[in-house]
Enzyme design. Structure first.
Site, PDB file in Angstrom:
ATOM      1  N   HIS A  64       0.850  -1.194   0.000  1.00 19.89           N
ATOM      2  CA  HIS A  64       0.000   0.000   0.000  1.00 19.89           C
ATOM      3  C   HIS A  64       0.889   1.249   0.000  1.00 19.89           C
ATOM      4  CE1 HIS A  64      -3.219   2.734   1.091  1.00 19.89           C
ATOM      5  NE2 HIS A  64      -4.085   1.762   1.180  1.00 19.89           N
ATOM      6  N   GLY A 108       0.390  -5.054   1.823  1.00 14.57           N
ATOM      7  CA  GLY A 108      -0.828  -5.353   1.054  1.00 14.57           C
ATOM      8  C   GLY A 108      -0.523  -5.993  -0.284  1.00 14.57           C
ATOM      9  N   TYR A 138      -5.267  -4.871   9.980  1.00 11.65           N
ATOM     10  CA  TYR A 138      -5.701  -5.439   8.702  1.00 11.65           C
ATOM     11  C   TYR A 138      -7.206  -5.698   8.748  1.00 11.65           C
ATOM     12  CZ  TYR A 138      -3.917  -6.829   4.219  1.00 11.65           C
ATOM     13  OH  TYR A 138      -3.603  -6.847   2.879  1.00 11.65           O
TER      14      TYR A 138
HETATM   15  O1  YXS Z   1      12.271   8.616  -0.503  1.00 12.52           O
HETATM   16  P1  YXS Z   1      11.684   8.527  -1.885  1.00 12.52           P
HETATM   17  O2  YXS Z   1      10.752   9.651  -2.245  1.00 12.52           O
HETATM   18  O3  YXS Z   1      12.704   8.179  -2.944  1.00 12.52           O
HETATM   19  O4  YXS Z   1      10.692   7.224  -1.863  1.00 12.52           O
HETATM   20  C1  YXS Z   1      11.215   5.983  -1.466  1.00 12.52           C
HETATM   21  C2  YXS Z   1      10.197   5.330  -0.545  1.00 12.52           C
HETATM   22  O5  YXS Z   1       9.588   6.235   0.341  1.00 12.52           O
HETATM   23  C3  YXS Z   1       9.184   4.854  -1.551  1.00 12.52           C
HETATM   24  N1  YXS Z   1       8.395   3.750  -1.006  1.00 12.52           N
HETATM   25  C4  YXS Z   1       7.097   3.860  -0.684  1.00 12.52           C
HETATM   26  N2  YXS Z   1       6.242   4.906  -0.760  1.00 12.52           N
HETATM   27  C5  YXS Z   1       4.977   4.687  -0.325  1.00 12.52           C
HETATM   28  N3  YXS Z   1       4.538   3.502   0.166  1.00 12.52           N
HETATM   29  C6  YXS Z   1       5.374   2.438   0.239  1.00 12.52           C
HETATM   30  N4  YXS Z   1       4.915   1.267   0.688  1.00 12.52           N
HETATM   31  C7  YXS Z   1       6.723   2.596  -0.184  1.00 12.52           C
HETATM   32  N5  YXS Z   1       7.817   1.786  -0.221  1.00 12.52           N
HETATM   33  C8  YXS Z   1       8.819   2.512  -0.732  1.00 12.52           C
HETATM   34  O6  YXS Z   1       9.930   4.391  -2.654  1.00 12.52           O
HETATM   35  C9  YXS Z   1      11.189   5.094  -2.697  1.00 12.52           C
HETATM   36  C10 YXS Z   1      12.306   4.073  -2.703  1.00 12.52           C
HETATM   37  O7  YXS Z   1      12.202   3.406  -1.468  1.00 12.52           O
HETATM   38  P2  YXS Z   1      13.525   2.875  -0.728  1.00 12.52           P
HETATM   39  O8  YXS Z   1      14.597   3.880  -0.845  1.00 12.52           O
HETATM   40  O9  YXS Z   1      13.118   2.424   0.608  1.00 12.52           O
HETATM   41  O10 YXS Z   1      13.880   1.623  -1.655  1.00 12.52           O
HETATM   42  P3  YXS Z   1      14.783   0.359  -1.260  1.00 12.52           P
HETATM   43  O11 YXS Z   1      15.034  -0.367  -2.530  1.00 12.52           O
HETATM   44  O12 YXS Z   1      15.921   0.794  -0.419  1.00 12.52           O
HETATM   45  O13 YXS Z   1      13.858  -0.525  -0.324  1.00 12.52           O
HETATM   46  C11 YXS Z   1      12.729  -1.149  -0.898  1.00 12.52           C
HETATM   47  C12 YXS Z   1      11.796  -1.581   0.242  1.00 12.52           C
HETATM   48  C13 YXS Z   1      10.499  -2.117  -0.360  1.00 12.52           C
HETATM   49  C14 YXS Z   1      12.483  -2.673   1.095  1.00 12.52           C
HETATM   50  C15 YXS Z   1      11.507  -0.348   1.122  1.00 12.52           C
HETATM   51  O14 YXS Z   1      11.064   0.716   0.288  1.00 12.52           O
HETATM   52  C16 YXS Z   1      10.425  -0.624   2.133  1.00 12.52           C
HETATM   53  O15 YXS Z   1      10.643  -1.295   3.154  1.00 12.52           O
HETATM   54  N6  YXS Z   1       9.203  -0.128   1.815  1.00 12.52           N
HETATM   55  C17 YXS Z   1       8.057  -0.307   2.711  1.00 12.52           C
HETATM   56  C18 YXS Z   1       7.539  -1.743   2.635  1.00 12.52           C
HETATM   57  C19 YXS Z   1       6.303  -1.861   3.547  1.00 12.52           C
HETATM   58  O16 YXS Z   1       6.434  -1.843   4.774  1.00 12.52           O
HETATM   59  N7  YXS Z   1       5.154  -1.923   2.955  1.00 12.52           N
HETATM   60  C20 YXS Z   1       3.846  -1.976   3.660  1.00 12.52           C
HETATM   61  C21 YXS Z   1       3.045  -0.730   3.263  1.00 12.52           C
HETATM   62  S1  YXS Z   1       1.558  -0.661   4.240  1.00 12.52           S
HETATM   63  C22 YXS Z   1       0.595  -1.858   3.578  1.00 12.52           C
HETATM   64  O17 YXS Z   1       0.902  -2.464   2.561  1.00 12.52           O
HETATM   65  C23 YXS Z   1      -0.669  -2.221   4.307  1.00 12.52           C
HETATM   66  C24 YXS Z   1      -1.474  -1.030   4.749  1.00 12.52           C
HETATM   67  S2  YXS Z   1      -0.292  -3.211   5.695  1.00 12.52           S
HETATM   68  O18 YXS Z   1       0.652  -2.427   6.483  1.00 12.52           O
HETATM   69  O19 YXS Z   1      -1.506  -3.449   6.398  1.00 12.52           O
HETATM   70  O20 YXS Z   1       0.301  -4.414   5.174  1.00 12.52           O
END
Ligand code: YXS
Length: 259
Positions: A64, A108, A138
């Site tokens: 998400h 998500g 969730y």
């Molecule tokens: O800083 P900039 O502007 O370059 O943006 C960064 C991150 O902020 C962005 N980004 C995201 N933006 C919005 N929502 C996200 N989920 C998201 N994930 C990443 O993308 C740019 C590059 O991210 P960066 O520098 O972290 O990349 P990386 O290659 O070092 O690492 C990739 C990840 C995926 C390991 C890392 O971005 C990460 O841990 N992202 C969050 C993963 C996560 O926790 N997702 C759950 C989202 S909440 C959701 O899905 C549900 C509501 S729930 O929580 O219920 O499951």
């Protein structure tokens, strides 16, 4: 289309998630483009759709778009949330959807992949269900997606630890269908898609809908549903929920206090 690409050869189509700058986060815009593409493909009598990230992507989808989550006082995963729309769309398309997964899948996006009919992953792929990492409650149908795809004990481990599980372990557990080396996964996926496309589409689409209805046939009393919604509200009204969102935006580890 800015964040996805659509290719359509014969009766097999491919949707490629292509917003690498945001790690294919399921923003309302990216989801809107997926929904539009799925609708267009229905009209073109497509028989199978493959959903993938751009070749060689390290992240299939980061889940998400956290920037689009409410900062409290509102259900973050209500009926009209983009993630809910796209999961329902994947489940109700009248043709099988095959997720071809290279890279990591987060939050998500795990549910998105598990809502697809068949999942083929490269060995390097991993799946992390992360509501607990953000403090998100969730939602009921989302939990059912997980319970329909994985043993309850594994669902608990995934949700409580928020740690990735490998594609190999997910396949061993029957959560995904195949693990195929990255340099063979495309050929393998499209060979399987072609096998489906050769079969009777009406029979397949009705079996898909039957399986969806049966998978959703879990009685929950009105009191049970209201209790769940009340408990979820305590979570999204909590300081921990606000802290989880804030910490993500400030790119720091969250400090959860339990209230
Ligand atoms: O800083 P900039 O502007 O370059 O943006 C960064 C991150 O902020 C962005 N980004 C995201 N933006 C919005 N929502 C996200 N989920 C998201 N994930 C990443 O993308 C740019 C590059 O991210 P960066 O520098 O972290 O990349 P990386 O290659 O070092 O690492 C990739 C990840 C995926 C390991 C890392 O971005 C990460 O841990 N992202 C969050 C993963 C996560 O926790 N997702 C759950 C989202 S909440 C959701 O899905 C549900 C509501 S729930 O929580 O219920 O499951």
């Amino acid at each position: 289309m800015q964040y996805i690409k659509v290719d359509h050869t014969g009766s097999v189509a491919t949707l490629t998630l292509d917003h690498g700058a945001k790690r294919n986060a399921l923003s309302s815009q990216l989801v809107g483009e997926i929904l539009e593409a799925l609708d267009n493909l229905r009209a073109k009598e497509v028989r199978v759709v493959v959903i993938r990230a751009a070749p060689g992507a390290k992240v299939w989808s980061a889940g998400h778009d956290v920037g689009e989550l409410p900062e409290g006082r509102r259900d973050p995963l209500g009926w009209d949330d983009p993630l809910r729309h796209v999961v329902r769309a994947l489940e109700t398309q009248p043709y099988p959807i095959v997720a071809m997964v290279e890279g990591s899948v987060w939050g998500g996006a795990c549910e998105f992949v598990l809502a697809c009919d068949i999942v083929i992953a490269a060995p390097e792929a991993a799946f992390a269900a992360t509501p607990a990492k953000l403090g998100v409650p969730y939602n009921v149908s989302g939990m059912l997606t997980f319970l329909n795809a994985a043993p309850a004990r594994v669902v608990r481990e995934m949700l409580f630890t928020a740690q990735p599980i490998s594609a190999v372990r997910a396949c061993d557990l029957g959560i995904i269908n195949h693990v195929v080396p990255a340099d063979e996964i495309e050929a393998f996926t499209y060979e399987l898609a072609d096998q489906i496309a050769k079969n009777a589409p009406l029979s397949i689409s009705v079996m898909k809908e039957q399986l969806r209805i049966l998978a959703g046939a879990h009685p929950m009393s009105p009191q049970g549903f209201e209790r769940v919604q009340g408990l979820r509200r305590q979570v999204y009204d909590s300081e921990d929920y606000r802290e989880g969102i804030r910490a993500f935006k400030e790119k720091r580890p969250p400090r959860f206090e339990g209230h």
